[in-house]
Scaffold this active site. Structure first.
Site, PDB file in Angstrom:
ATOM      1  N   SER A   1      15.166 -16.336   6.373  1.00  0.00           N
ATOM      2  CA  SER A   1      15.323 -14.878   6.386  1.00  0.00           C
ATOM      3  C   SER A   1      15.305 -14.334   7.807  1.00  0.00           C
ATOM      4  O   SER A   1      14.573 -14.829   8.674  1.00  0.00           O
ATOM      5  CB  SER A   1      14.199 -14.213   5.591  1.00  0.00           C
TER       6      SER A   1
ATOM      7  N   GLU B   1      13.901 -11.789   8.543  1.00  0.00           N
ATOM      8  CA  GLU B   1      12.565 -11.225   8.736  1.00  0.00           C
ATOM      9  C   GLU B   1      11.710 -12.102   9.658  1.00  0.00           C
ATOM     10  O   GLU B   1      10.713 -11.635  10.209  1.00  0.00           O
ATOM     11  CB  GLU B   1      11.863 -11.052   7.392  1.00  0.00           C
TER      12      GLU B   1
ATOM     13  N   TYR C   1       5.894 -11.624   4.212  1.00  0.00           N
ATOM     14  CA  TYR C   1       7.110 -12.313   3.785  1.00  0.00           C
ATOM     15  C   TYR C   1       7.744 -13.052   4.969  1.00  0.00           C
ATOM     16  O   TYR C   1       8.111 -14.223   4.866  1.00  0.00           O
ATOM     17  CB  TYR C   1       8.096 -11.295   3.213  1.00  0.00           C
TER      18      TYR C   1
END
Length: 321
Positions: free
Chosen positions: A125, A127, A149
């Protein structure tokens, strides 16, 4: 005929990936925590529910993973499982870390333990990068995650890299930036915007309340991105790739296009509320997907403007795309 095991087949990416692999002639096993109770609504919507053999697998449980690998004997495993909401990860950090990090480790260790020649894809990801400002993140950009996350995805990324180097597993991570479709649940902000706009266009008087609409992201089209996943496992050498459109837009622009698609002025129907802000968030996300373009010959076909309009079309017409 190749055999693939998709862990997390009931999600957006899992459903589109299953459709792609079936079209390529694969036998597809779809893993879910409880295959007997899951609705698999996304598979049904794509018209492929009966073509996917679903299996129960708890990736947090090594024995469950090992038994599933021995039963299905996959040539390829796609790990798309785990808690998938950034916002929810602040409320459920333990579940998030365990389902993503421990789950990935169990899959890698089971592949090593069985000795089977299995190619492994891990869903990474953007992120992981955190806030890079105006800098376009690529495969060499340092990780500074700003959510539980993101922390979990970063840990899983390094586990994959470690097993690739230590045990010569064909294991790759796709560092995917935001990608959407009509299969997104409403707990994701993009689908929340689309669903609310469509209801208002149909006469509902509600107001759409959101958090920070000045965040900026690179939004792509999920069916494009699952093709990149498959391409990674067709390479002779495993590697990690940033998957993105290379174009960044503010959330307010996504909102504007969605509301305009149903002939509404978004400013009359949207308000912001600071209680919806996350404890830490990424102001902007910029990506450089050149490596995927050069090595995988992959390039995003649709950008944010297309995605916003297609999500509205999918909601209005419930089209299977």
């Amino acid at each position: 005929m190749k055999t693939a095991l998709i862990c997390g087949v009931s999600g957006q990416d899992g459903a589109y990936l299953a459709k792609l692999l079936l079209e390529k002639g694969y036998k597809v096993f779809g893993g879910s925590r409880d295959a007997q109770m899951a609705s698999f609504s996304s598979l049904k919507r794509l018209g492929i529910r009966e073509k996917v053999e679903t299996v129960s697998i708890s990736i947090n449980d090594f024995r469950s993973v090992l038994q599933t690998l021995q039963r299905t004997k996959p040539d390829e495993i796609y790990n798309l499982a785990g808690q998938s909401s950034v916002g929810l990860s602040f409320e459920q950090p333990v579940e998030t870390l365990e389902s993503i990090s421990v789950g990935t480790l169990n899959l890698l260790e089971a592949i090593r333990f069985t000795g089977q020649s299995i190619r492994f894809y891990n869903a990474g990801s953007s992120e992981c990068f955190g806030d890079t400002g105006n800098v376009e993140a690529d495969e060499n950009t340092p990780f500074r995650p700003r959510s539980p996350y993101g922390v979990a995805k970063a840990a899983a990324f390094w586990q994959v890299a470690n097993y690739r180097e230590a045990y010569q597993l064909h294991a790759s991570t796709g560092i995917l930036f935001n990608h959407e479709s009509p299969l997104r649940p409403e707990r994701f902000v993009t689908q929340k915007i689309v669903a609310t706009a469509c209801r208002i266009a149909n006469g509902n008087k509600e107001i759409l309340t959101l958090g920070n609409i000045d965040i900026a992201r690179d939004w792509g089209w999920a069916p494009d991105y699952v093709e990149a996943m498959w391409l990674m496992l067709q390479q002779n050498q495993a590697d990690d790739y940033v998957i993105a459109t290379g174009k960044t837009n503010k959330l307010r622009d996504f909102i504007r296009i969605v509301f305009a698609s149903v002939n509404l002025n978004w400013e009359e129907h949207v308000r912001t509320d600071s209680t919806f802000f996350r404890p830490t968030d990424i102001a902007e996300g910029h990506a450089n997907p050149d490596k995927a373009k050069n090595k995988l010959k992959w390039e995003a076909r649709y950008i944010m403007e297309d995605v916003a309009k297609m999500m509205v079309e999918g909601r209005v017409g419930n089209m299977d795309i």
